[in-house]
Design a protein around this motif. Structure first.
Motif: not given
Length: 470
Positions: A262, A264, A274-275, A278, A315, A321, A323-324, A393
């Motif tokens: 994460v 960014m 991870g993008k 969210i 996070v 999830l 945010t990063g 991941w």
């Protein structure tokens, strides 16, 4: 301490004002640095006063409405301002000429809200005041105690390191000043039986000074016991097991399994899965993950190397999830607010999105309750290394010790070495219990692509999860 920057600060302001008249945004980061390392082992004594992933110097950053350019240097005076202005202009012109014909990556000018601060961390025992002889005497005494613990202990290695630095950040609207000191220490003990050699270690870290030594001597018996136990360790049968992770192993999972995924700047490059997650569940509802400077450990700071104020970034919130973590450039390109994670290895290197103090929140269970809940599994201790794959991941990490649990009790059997593998969301969604006590360790560094090393800490509580071991 670090008074040189006081005399240079007025000229730095003058330089930022001059650059601000030519470009929509201009800033300066000034760093004054001191570091030292001491080590003692069978091989001898070593004192290293070279720069410890830092150094004293300056970084200018300007935006010209198209892109961003930086210029770093280690000598500065008021008389050099016209020369530096010209070098920045020439460098930016050359950069734009080299990119002619290419569509530039949109780079909005970062926000520059007014901010002013001057803060310092507390250093109870300054290593520089304590002195080399006193520090080596303390390390030598601990080593002698360790060697006397058992005849099978063949060596005890001790090291201590500190870094003190002052950073000033100036822009049109910001005047930020911070002085930070961290100190770490490690104890490693080697045990031998015949041709077999095993080692165990313990690390210590603080946001402060040589007071970190106070806990090292007390750990001698514990580290020696681990090293001797490993002489009787067995290889594990590969499989998926119920496991209890100690806080350091939890920290390795936080950092390697999820932290890198994460960052960014990897979102900008579409290199992180991870993008696209969210707002979705990626972990058990017991998992809340933080990164930031609201805890005191070695990666704590009041602002990052781009002048963004630090704080607490949630996070993952109860499994979701949120945010990063991002640096200022990535935030501008993604339309996010910077989280204070723009960090440089030194003034000579660019800023990347980097973790700081990263950890899972504690829960409501005791270690004894977790062990008692497992019909057959393992207690994992002493993490050694880890690798992550943000794009898919995946995780691969190693721990030195897996203590067998049978019918809710430790049997005394030890397995080693242990490899943890798996798909990150599967591992985190399998968490069913988390401990009451939060602990972070900040003795190590984190690299970005095997380089760009910065100080980090990670941790959490003890944690029960389903993990593939081999």
């Amino acid at each position: 301490m670090f008074s040189t920057l006081d005399s240079l600060k007025p000229a730095l302001r003058q330089l930022v004002r001059a650059l601000g008249q030519r470009y929509p945004y201009a800033s300066a980061l000034a760093v004054e640095d001191a570091s030292r390392r001491w080590s003692i082992s069978r091989g001898g004594v070593n004192i290293d006063a070279s720069n410890f992933r830092g150094g004293t110097g300056f970084v200018l950053r300007v935006f010209d409405g198209v892109g961003c350019a930086e210029y770093s240097f280690n000598r500065f005076s008021e008389e050099m301002i016209p020369e530096i202005e010209e070098r920045v202009a020439q460098g930016l012109a050359a950069q734009n000429a080299a990119l002619e014909g290419f569509a530039p990556l949109p780079t909005p000018i970062p926000a520059d809200e007014p901010a002013s601060l001057c803060k310092a961390t507390v250093c109870r025992v300054d290593p520089r005041e304590l002195g080399d002889e006193a520090i080596l005497a303390r390390l030598r005494g601990i080593r002698e105690k360790a060697l006397a613990r058992d005849q099978r202990i063949k060596d005890a290695q001790l090291s201590m390191a500190y870094r003190g630095c002052r950073k000033i950040f100036l822009s049109q609207n910001r005047d930020l000043d911070q002085t930070l000191t961290w100190t770490t220490c490690s104890l490693a003990m080697m045990a031998a039986r015949g041709q077999e050699l095993k080692y165990a270690f313990e690390s210590f870290s603080n946001l402060g000074g040589a007071e970190v030594l106070e806990g090292v001597e007390d750990a001698v018996d514990q580290v020696a016991g681990r090293a001797l136990e490993l002489l009787d360790s067995q290889p594990i049968t590969p499989g998926e097991y119920d496991c209890v992770c100690d806080p350091e192993t939890t920290g390795m999972i936080v950092h390697e399994a999820f932290g890198h995924g994460v960052e960014m700047d990897m979102f900008v490059k579409d290199r992180a899965l991870g993008k696209s997650y969210i707002g979705q569940y990626v972990a058990s509802e017991l998992i809340t993950m933080h990164d930031g400077s609201t805890v005191d450990q070695t990666a704590t700071m009041f602002f990052d190397d781009e002048g963004s104020l630090t704080g607490d970034t949630v996070v993952i919130d109860k499994g979701v999830l949120k945010t990063g973590m991002c640096d200022a450039l990535s935030a501008a390109r993604l339309g996010w607010k910077p989280t204070g994670n723009g960090r440089r290895e030194s003034y000579e290197r660019k800023a990347y999105t980097r973790m700081t103090n990263t950890y899972f929140e504690p829960g409501s269970h005791s270690l004894e309750e977790m062990i008692a809940s497992i019909p057959y599994g393992f207690l994992l201790q002493q993490p050694m290394s880890g690798m992550e794959d943000p794009k898919n991941w995946g995780i691969q990490a190693m721990v030195a010790i897996a203590r067998e649990i049978k019918d809710g009790k430790l049997t005394g059997k030890v397995f080693s070495p242990i490899v943890l593998t798996g798909y990150v969301p599967d591992l985190l969604k399998s968490v069913t219990m988390t401990g009451r006590e939060l602990a972070l360790s900040g003795s190590g560094f984190c690299g970005k692509g095997y380089k760009e090393w910065v100080k980090v800490s990670d941790g959490g509580p003890c944690m029960k999860a389903r993990i593939r071991l081999g």
